[in-house]
Scaffold this motif. Sequence first.
Motif, PDB file in Angstrom:
ATOM      1  N   THR A   1       0.828  -1.201   0.000  1.00 37.29           N
ATOM      2  CA  THR A   1       0.000   0.000   0.000  1.00 37.29           C
ATOM      3  C   THR A   1       0.867   1.258   0.000  1.00 37.29           C
ATOM      4  O   THR A   1       0.589   2.210  -0.735  1.00 37.29           O
ATOM      5  CB  THR A   1      -0.939   0.012   1.216  1.00 37.29           C
TER       6      THR A   1
ATOM      7  N   PHE B   1      -8.557  -2.593  -3.495  1.00 35.27           N
ATOM      8  CA  PHE B   1      -8.047  -3.166  -2.246  1.00 35.27           C
ATOM      9  C   PHE B   1      -9.041  -2.981  -1.105  1.00 35.27           C
ATOM     10  O   PHE B   1      -9.254  -3.887  -0.299  1.00 35.27           O
ATOM     11  CB  PHE B   1      -6.698  -2.550  -1.869  1.00 35.27           C
ATOM     12  N   PHE B   2      -9.648  -1.806  -1.011  1.00 38.42           N
ATOM     13  CA  PHE B   2     -10.625  -1.579   0.049  1.00 38.42           C
ATOM     14  C   PHE B   2     -11.860  -2.459  -0.126  1.00 38.42           C
ATOM     15  O   PHE B   2     -12.356  -3.041   0.848  1.00 38.42           O
ATOM     16  CB  PHE B   2     -11.038  -0.104   0.108  1.00 38.42           C
TER      17      PHE B   2
ATOM     18  N   THR C   1     -10.997  -5.922   0.870  1.00 38.37           N
ATOM     19  CA  THR C   1     -10.881  -6.016   2.328  1.00 38.37           C
ATOM     20  C   THR C   1     -12.256  -6.121   2.978  1.00 38.37           C
ATOM     21  O   THR C   1     -12.482  -6.967   3.857  1.00 38.37           O
ATOM     22  CB  THR C   1     -10.127  -4.797   2.882  1.00 38.37           C
ATOM     23  N   TYR C   2     -13.198  -5.276   2.566  1.00 40.09           N
ATOM     24  CA  TYR C   2     -14.548  -5.326   3.127  1.00 40.09           C
ATOM     25  C   TYR C   2     -15.223  -6.653   2.813  1.00 40.09           C
ATOM     26  O   TYR C   2     -15.958  -7.198   3.641  1.00 40.09           O
ATOM     27  CB  TYR C   2     -15.401  -4.172   2.608  1.00 40.09           C
TER      28      TYR C   2
ATOM     29  N   SER D   1      -5.722  -7.074  -7.481  1.00 34.58           N
ATOM     30  CA  SER D   1      -5.841  -7.047  -6.020  1.00 34.58           C
ATOM     31  C   SER D   1      -6.068  -8.452  -5.453  1.00 34.58           C
ATOM     32  O   SER D   1      -5.543  -8.770  -4.382  1.00 34.58           O
ATOM     33  CB  SER D   1      -6.943  -6.086  -5.584  1.00 34.58           C
TER      34      SER D   1
ATOM     35  N   MET E   1      -3.571 -10.377  -2.885  1.00 35.99           N
ATOM     36  CA  MET E   1      -4.056 -10.935  -1.638  1.00 35.99           C
ATOM     37  C   MET E   1      -3.595 -12.382  -1.492  1.00 35.99           C
ATOM     38  O   MET E   1      -3.182 -12.812  -0.410  1.00 35.99           O
ATOM     39  CB  MET E   1      -5.587 -10.885  -1.563  1.00 35.99           C
TER      40      MET E   1
END
Length: 90
Positions: free
Chosen positions: A4, A27-28, A31-32, A84, A88
């Motif tokens: 990041t 990415f966000f 993540t969620y 992304s 991950m």
Amino acid sequence: LLLTAGIALIGVAIASLDSIAGIITSFFLLTYSIVNWTCFSLSITGAPNFRPTWKYFTWHTALLGSLINLVILFLVSWVFALISIAAMIA
């Protein structure tokens, strides 16, 4: 964290934060989605240490939140979504 920071430094170095907005958004969203998937998994398995206090939480809302985030992830940009997801997994 280093990934990041590296992406943010690249955006600052080329003086255009719009160029990295798509990957940061991906990415966000990922993540969620993973957080919702984790809540869903813990709820379904009946883990004794998972006791959500939010009044409206059910495993349905966690699964729905995870799926919606994945759909939006690919609607924003399928290329950044794949990047992304690969980051991950790596």
